[in-house]
Design a protein around this motif. Structure first.
Motif, PDB file in Angstrom:
ATOM      1  N   GLN A 127       3.182  -0.829  14.176  1.00 50.15           N
ATOM      2  CA  GLN A 127       1.825  -1.022  13.724  1.00 50.15           C
ATOM      3  C   GLN A 127       2.131  -2.369  12.630  1.00 50.15           C
ATOM      4  OE1 GLN A 127      -0.373   1.573  14.105  1.00 50.15           O
ATOM      5  NE2 GLN A 127       1.394   2.390  15.574  1.00 50.15           N
ATOM      6  N   ARG A 128       1.074  -3.277  12.540  1.00 48.24           N
ATOM      7  CA  ARG A 128       1.066  -4.009  11.261  1.00 48.24           C
ATOM      8  C   ARG A 128       0.048  -4.343  10.251  1.00 48.24           C
ATOM      9  NH1 ARG A 128       0.002  -9.786  13.740  1.00 48.24           N
ATOM     10  NH2 ARG A 128       2.422  -9.401  13.952  1.00 48.24           N
ATOM     11  N   TYR A 129       1.069  -3.788   9.289  1.00 49.76           N
ATOM     12  CA  TYR A 129       0.212  -3.056   7.839  1.00 49.76           C
ATOM     13  C   TYR A 129      -0.443  -4.941   7.087  1.00 49.76           C
ATOM     14  CZ  TYR A 129       1.223   1.986   7.888  1.00 49.76           C
ATOM     15  OH  TYR A 129       1.631   2.839   8.504  1.00 49.76           O
ATOM     16  N   TRP A 130      -1.224  -4.701   7.006  1.00 47.94           N
ATOM     17  CA  TRP A 130      -1.672  -5.863   6.389  1.00 47.94           C
ATOM     18  C   TRP A 130      -2.614  -5.416   5.066  1.00 47.94           C
ATOM     19  CZ3 TRP A 130      -3.194 -10.843   8.120  1.00 47.94           C
ATOM     20  CH2 TRP A 130      -2.582 -10.619   9.658  1.00 47.94           C
ATOM     21  N   ILE A 131      -1.765  -5.809   4.003  1.00 49.09           N
ATOM     22  CA  ILE A 131      -2.060  -5.966   2.620  1.00 49.09           C
ATOM     23  C   ILE A 131      -3.775  -6.670   2.376  1.00 49.09           C
ATOM     24  CG2 ILE A 131      -0.953  -6.813   0.682  1.00 49.09           C
ATOM     25  CD1 ILE A 131       1.318  -7.283   2.369  1.00 49.09           C
ATOM     26  N   VAL A 132      -4.155  -6.037   2.348  1.00 49.97           N
ATOM     27  CA  VAL A 132      -5.480  -6.025   1.879  1.00 49.97           C
ATOM     28  C   VAL A 132      -5.837  -6.787   0.438  1.00 49.97           C
ATOM     29  CG1 VAL A 132      -6.754  -5.505   3.841  1.00 49.97           C
ATOM     30  CG2 VAL A 132      -6.979  -3.923   2.485  1.00 49.97           C
ATOM     31  N   ASN A 133      -5.461  -5.842  -0.406  1.00 49.96           N
ATOM     32  CA  ASN A 133      -5.546  -5.892  -2.117  1.00 49.96           C
ATOM     33  C   ASN A 133      -3.760  -6.385  -3.131  1.00 49.96           C
ATOM     34  OD1 ASN A 133      -6.220  -6.134  -4.433  1.00 49.96           O
ATOM     35  ND2 ASN A 133      -6.847  -3.204  -4.499  1.00 49.96           N
ATOM     36  N   PRO A 134      -3.576  -7.183  -2.085  1.00 54.71           N
ATOM     37  CA  PRO A 134      -2.182  -8.221  -2.690  1.00 54.71           C
ATOM     38  C   PRO A 134      -2.043  -8.098  -4.235  1.00 54.71           C
ATOM     39  CG  PRO A 134      -3.209  -9.747  -2.465  1.00 54.71           C
ATOM     40  CD  PRO A 134      -4.441  -8.864  -1.961  1.00 54.71           C
ATOM     41  N   ALA A 135      -2.894  -7.686  -4.924  1.00 55.59           N
ATOM     42  CA  ALA A 135      -2.452  -7.891  -6.780  1.00 55.59           C
ATOM     43  C   ALA A 135      -2.613  -6.237  -7.008  1.00 55.59           C
ATOM     44  CB  ALA A 135      -3.932  -8.368  -7.286  1.00 55.59           C
ATOM     45  N   GLU A 148       5.241  -4.522   9.617  1.00 59.97           N
ATOM     46  CA  GLU A 148       5.518  -4.254  10.292  1.00 59.97           C
ATOM     47  C   GLU A 148       6.384  -2.840  10.050  1.00 59.97           C
ATOM     48  OE1 GLU A 148       3.599  -7.832  13.926  1.00 59.97           O
ATOM     49  OE2 GLU A 148       5.651  -6.690  13.270  1.00 59.97           O
ATOM     50  N   ILE A 149       5.751  -2.051  10.927  1.00 57.83           N
ATOM     51  CA  ILE A 149       6.682  -1.636  10.828  1.00 57.83           C
ATOM     52  C   ILE A 149       6.858  -0.466  12.357  1.00 57.83           C
ATOM     53  CG2 ILE A 149       6.746   1.521  11.042  1.00 57.83           C
ATOM     54  CD1 ILE A 149       5.356   1.846   8.714  1.00 57.83           C
ATOM     55  N   THR A 171      -4.033  -1.140   8.604  1.00 56.92           N
ATOM     56  CA  THR A 171      -3.695  -0.965   9.817  1.00 56.92           C
ATOM     57  C   THR A 171      -3.838  -1.842  11.019  1.00 56.92           C
ATOM     58  OG1 THR A 171      -1.380   0.898   9.085  1.00 56.92           O
ATOM     59  CG2 THR A 171      -1.948  -0.088  11.291  1.00 56.92           C
ATOM     60  N   GLN A 172      -3.483  -2.344  11.629  1.00 60.45           N
ATOM     61  CA  GLN A 172      -3.317  -2.861  13.181  1.00 60.45           C
ATOM     62  C   GLN A 172      -2.588  -2.326  14.228  1.00 60.45           C
ATOM     63  OE1 GLN A 172      -3.735  -7.141  13.365  1.00 60.45           O
ATOM     64  NE2 GLN A 172      -5.341  -6.866  15.613  1.00 60.45           N
ATOM     65  N   SER A 173      -3.266  -2.241  15.370  1.00 57.50           N
ATOM     66  CA  SER A 173      -2.178  -1.750  16.174  1.00 57.50           C
ATOM     67  C   SER A 173      -1.259  -2.309  17.430  1.00 57.50           C
ATOM     68  CB  SER A 173      -2.290   0.245  16.320  1.00 57.50           C
ATOM     69  OG  SER A 173      -3.073   0.201  17.150  1.00 57.50           O
TER      70      SER A 173
END
Length: 246
Positions: A127-135, A148-149, A171-173
């Motif tokens: 599972q790839r966790y994209w950080i869409v709000n890094p602030a 990634e998990i 998340t993008q699986s």
């Protein structure tokens, strides 16, 4: 701050051996262990198997943030206990909802939705966790654009939830599903964070990034750390009635 962790601690028969090997003190014990490394946190735990289903009023009346993990037996939580948890969140107690607790009665009550349905499959995928709000404070300390998990249960849209007030992760699986995996809301005076990761047969809660996210989320959800946001009268509110989503 006082953090309380609640979990079912009742794995399915086919998952019992794997879970007990990964988490000998239960999922709640693993989360408590890394949260206790923070000197500003006092951490307690309970489970569905405890007296009163682990919903101890005396403890939770003092709790600033409740971490809630559930999988299969969420239907067994008594409605009177759900009423009490809802009341506490509206009074200002933070709530961190983990993994399959998306289906729990308390999350449903607070979201105002019926099932919080989603697509899912369990096949050891990354599972790839994209950080869409890094602030956002919950993402503080994470490096890069994603983490990634290596293996976890796969969730996918459509996820039946109200539009999050703040989206922290998507998340993008490995198989291509997209999922809103880190979502924030406010209900009453309480802050709520849902985080996707954490099936009991994978060592998700041992990962540095996940431990950092949950530690950050606890601090974010603790409203008494925000000056003026948690008035004394909030803890003295009468039982909640009416529309639970308001």
């Amino acid at each position: 701050m006082h953090v309380h962790i609640w979990a079912e601690d009742r794995p399915l028969p086919e998952a019992e051996e794997t879970m007990r090997k990964l988490y000998p003190n239960g999922v709640e014990g693993q989360i408590a262990a890394f949260l206790r490394e923070n000197p500003d946190m006092t951490v307690t735990t309970s489970t569905l198997q405890d007296p009163d289903q682990g919903i101890d009023r005396e403890i939770l009346d003092k709790t600033d943030v409740l971490v809630y993990w559930s999988h299969k037996y969420w239907r067994e939580v008594e409605d009177t206990n759900v009423d009490y948890l809802q009341k506490r969140v509206l009074e200002g107690m933070g709530l961190i909802v983990l993994h399959s607790a998306h289906a729990s009665k308390i999350f449903s009550r607070l979201m105002g939705t019926r099932t919080q349905s989603l697509r899912w499959r369990e096949n050891d995928e990354r599972q790839r966790y994209w950080i869409v709000n890094p602030a956002h404070p919950i993402a503080d300390g994470l490096d890069g654009e994603y983490f990634e998990i290596p293996m976890d249960e796969t969730y996918g849209e459509y996820f039946e939830i109200p539009q999050p007030e703040e989206q922290v992760f998507i998340t993008q699986s490995q198989g291509g599903e997209i999922f809103r995996s880190g979502c924030c809301w406010t209900r009453g005076l309480g802050r709520i964070f849902y985080f996707q990761g954490g099936h009991e047969t994978y060592p998700v809660y041992m990962l540095r990034e996940v431990q950092l996210i949950l530690t950050n989320a606890v601090r974010w959800a603790c409203r008494r750390h925000i000056p003026g946001s948690f008035p004394v009268w909030a803890r003295q509110s009468p039982p909640v009635t009416g529309d639970p989503a308001k």
